[in-house]
Design an enzyme around this catalytic site. Structure first.
Site, PDB file in Angstrom:
ATOM      1  N   PHE A 198      49.088  43.216  44.056  1.00  0.00           N
ATOM      2  CA  PHE A 198      50.214  42.294  44.183  1.00  0.00           C
ATOM      3  C   PHE A 198      50.901  42.019  42.864  1.00  0.00           C
ATOM      4  CE2 PHE A 198      46.879  39.333  42.877  1.00  0.00           C
ATOM      5  CZ  PHE A 198      47.552  38.478  42.020  1.00  0.00           C
ATOM      6  N   LYS A 246      50.272  52.173  50.347  1.00  0.00           N
ATOM      7  CA  LYS A 246      49.803  50.930  50.962  1.00  0.00           C
ATOM      8  C   LYS A 246      49.897  49.840  49.904  1.00  0.00           C
ATOM      9  CE  LYS A 246      46.879  48.252  51.402  1.00  0.00           C
ATOM     10  NZ  LYS A 246      46.960  46.734  51.178  1.00  0.00           N
ATOM     11  N   GLU A 259      49.710  43.271  50.688  1.00  0.00           N
ATOM     12  CA  GLU A 259      50.322  42.551  51.806  1.00  0.00           C
ATOM     13  C   GLU A 259      50.893  41.203  51.374  1.00  0.00           C
ATOM     14  OE1 GLU A 259      45.794  41.914  52.022  1.00  0.00           O
ATOM     15  OE2 GLU A 259      47.227  43.467  51.418  1.00  0.00           O
ATOM     16  N   ARG A 260      50.646  40.802  50.113  1.00  0.00           N
ATOM     17  CA  ARG A 260      51.159  39.509  49.648  1.00  0.00           C
ATOM     18  C   ARG A 260      52.624  39.582  49.219  1.00  0.00           C
ATOM     19  NH1 ARG A 260      45.887  38.055  45.909  1.00  0.00           N
ATOM     20  NH2 ARG A 260      44.405  37.723  47.630  1.00  0.00           N
ATOM     21  N   SER A 266      40.845  44.911  41.889  1.00  0.00           N
ATOM     22  CA  SER A 266      39.641  44.314  41.312  1.00  0.00           C
ATOM     23  C   SER A 266      38.518  45.341  41.228  1.00  0.00           C
ATOM     24  CB  SER A 266      39.188  43.133  42.168  1.00  0.00           C
ATOM     25  OG  SER A 266      38.707  43.573  43.431  1.00  0.00           O
ATOM     26  N   CYS A 324      46.621  42.694  34.607  1.00  0.00           N
ATOM     27  CA  CYS A 324      45.354  43.315  34.231  1.00  0.00           C
ATOM     28  C   CYS A 324      45.284  43.577  32.735  1.00  0.00           C
ATOM     29  CB  CYS A 324      45.136  44.607  35.005  1.00  0.00           C
ATOM     30  SG  CYS A 324      46.361  45.876  34.667  1.00  0.00           S
ATOM     31  N   GLU A 328      36.725  37.800  35.415  1.00  0.00           N
ATOM     32  CA  GLU A 328      38.177  37.976  35.341  1.00  0.00           C
ATOM     33  C   GLU A 328      38.821  36.848  36.145  1.00  0.00           C
ATOM     34  OE1 GLU A 328      41.519  41.485  35.870  1.00  0.00           O
ATOM     35  OE2 GLU A 328      39.884  41.379  37.331  1.00  0.00           O
TER      36      GLU A 328
END
Length: 494
Positions: free
Chosen positions: A148, A172, A175-176, A225, A280, A379
């Site tokens: 996201f 893909k 979805e957020r 993640s 990240c 994290e």
């Protein structure tokens, strides 16, 4: 309420069985409904990519390059529109969204050089009358699973090189904040990309597992993640696929006593709190060597008080909200537990109040953080900066190298010898010298070490060409009756 569709073979497709809301993080309001792909929908997208593969693979390199030149112009022209989409669903400020698009453009520009990137090699006369040459051919149908936090840049990291190399793609996205990927697919089509070469499906674990298990999908690219990266690597590899799965990070910034304090403080604030820390490559730990922390921490604190946090559409805002309310609660829990773990909470972002129901939290600074604390180990992925104090360069280096993550790191110093030694010593995939966020330009490759990367290929740049192609070596000899004979010995080159 508008429903965000999948894009399959150039057509907009929706699933009626499952949907979920897409929020505006600045207001907390549901603004879209998202179709969540069933197994059948994902398989339809895979089939569309597979059907488009033969023709796209046979498309001339010149025509492929034309698509990327056209796409570059479209992205530049439509940046304000695309940035507004990103801000509405992610929350980052408009200038940050536009910066993300600009960095994604680097990968489009890199892919436009495919005529050079896909060149093979040739040797003549390796043996009498025998020549050898190599070619790079596409892997086939590939899947890109993206996070996201960069809904434009990270998809372009993957799909630009994959498509340039002659592959077809099922993307893909998260979805957020899914709308940016649909917009990108539309731009690719407008740029001349044939239908089916790029397909977009929205979904959850059902969609991901379908991609990981499909025998038609030959390679998987992922950013997210570490637990999910490990899962994707193991499952995809068990199914015989190529995998590059980029995981989490805990990026350290070492500050030596001779550093320019103002420069280091500016860099720490910028890198820790930009995009609300949802990067990240965000700096989440400052390693203060010697007594430099005594001046550095107050300098950071003074800058934090001037930050403007608000709706990303407000030109005055420098930092927007987090992606979800759950993210706010998670970040707040780390700050709440910091003192009990031995840290000193210098600035508590929980104390800042905001109007409305948006997913906002203030910025936090925690000094004297212990390396066995959760604030240090985990994290957090939010606007929390930890300061670890050490006595020496060697102690700081040991702390950095002992951490499970090795994504990016930086050192701030005026000493060229110390900087060179740090570059040599530190165990991380990307290193900044007086640069807090050392994300490589598009002509290099992005990737970390240790638990920040699963697989052996970094993403975008030269390593992406290797990842998205298979090498084929051809050995050639044309008939010469004088050289023909029966010989059961192993061929030798002479």
């Amino acid at each position: 309420m508008a429903r965000i569709p999948h894009v399959i073979a150039g057509e907009k497709v929706t699933d009626a069985e499952r949907t979920q809301p897409v929020y505006n993080p600045a207001t907390g309001e549901e603004q879209h409904e998202l179709s969540i792909a069933s197994v059948q929908t994902v398989e339809q997208a895979i089939a569309a990519a597979n059907a488009a593969l033969p023709k796209w693979r046979a498309t001339s390199l010149t025509k492929r390059a034309d698509v990327f030149f056209n796409l570059r112009q479209l992205l530049k022209q439509r940046t304000p529109e695309l940035a507004a989409i990103v801000t509405s669903e992610h929350g980052k400020v408009l200038s940050d969204a536009a910066g993300e698009i600009a960095r994604g453009l680097e990968n489009v520009e890199f892919a436009a050089g495919l005529m050079h990137l896909l060149k093979g090699e040739r040797d003549e006369q390796v043996s009498t009358g025998v020549d050898v040459h190599s070619v790079k051919q596409p892997v086939g149908v590939v899947a890109a699973i993206t996070p996201f936090n960069f809904p434009v840049m990270v998809p372009l990291w993957m799909i630009a090189s994959a498509i340039a190399c002659g592959n077809t793609v099922v993307l893909k996205p998260s979805e957020r904040d899914p709308s940016a990927s649909v917009f990108i697919a539309d731009l690719f089509r407008e740029a001349g990309l044939p239908d089916g070469v790029l397909n977009v499906v929205h979904g959850d674990k059902v969609a991901v597992d379908t991609l990981l298990d499909s025998p038609t999908v030959k390679a998987i690219s992922f950013v997210g993640s570490t637990p999910i990266a490990r899962y994707i690597y193991e499952r995809a590899a068990a199914n015989g696929k190529r995998v590059q799965a980029l995981g989490g990070a805990k990026n350290h910034m070492m500050v030596l006593p001779d550093a320019d304090i103002d420069m280091a403080a500016d860099a720490a604030v910028s890198a820790a709190y930009g995009s609300a820390g949802e990067r990240c490559m965000a700096v989440s730990v400052v390693v203060a060597v010697g007594e430099v922390g005594d001046t550095l921490v107050p300098a950071i604190e003074s800058r934090m008080k001037q930050l403007r946090i608000g709706d990303g559409t407000d030109p005055a805002s420098e930092m927007g909200p987090l992606i979800t309310r759950e993210a706010v609660d998670r970040v707040a829990s780390y700050v709440a537990g910091a003192a009990a773990e031995g840290g000193t909470v210098v600035v508590d972002g929980r104390e800042q109040s905001f109007d409305g129901d948006g997913f906002f939290i203030g910025v936090s600074l925690i000094d004297h953080v212990k390396t066995d604390s959760k604030v240090y180990r985990d994290e957090i992925f939010g606007p929390v900066l930890a300061v670890v104090r050490v006595d020496s360069y060697e102690e700081g280096l040991e702390i950095i190298n002992s951490h499970q993550f090795g994504n990016g790191t930086a050192i701030f110093t005026r000493d060229g010898g110390a900087a060179r030694q740090f570059e040599f010593d530190v165990e991380a995939g990307m290193v900044g010298i007086n640069v807090p966020i050392p994300v490589p330009v598009g002509s290099f490759s992005f990737g970390g070490w240790k638990d920040s990367l699963f697989g052996d290929s970094h993403i975008y740049g030269p390593e992406s060409i290797h990842f998205y192609t298979r090498s084929k070596v051809i050995t050639t000899r044309w008939p010469n009756p004088d050289q023909s004979k029966v010989d059961l010995g192993f061929p030798s080159n002479s």
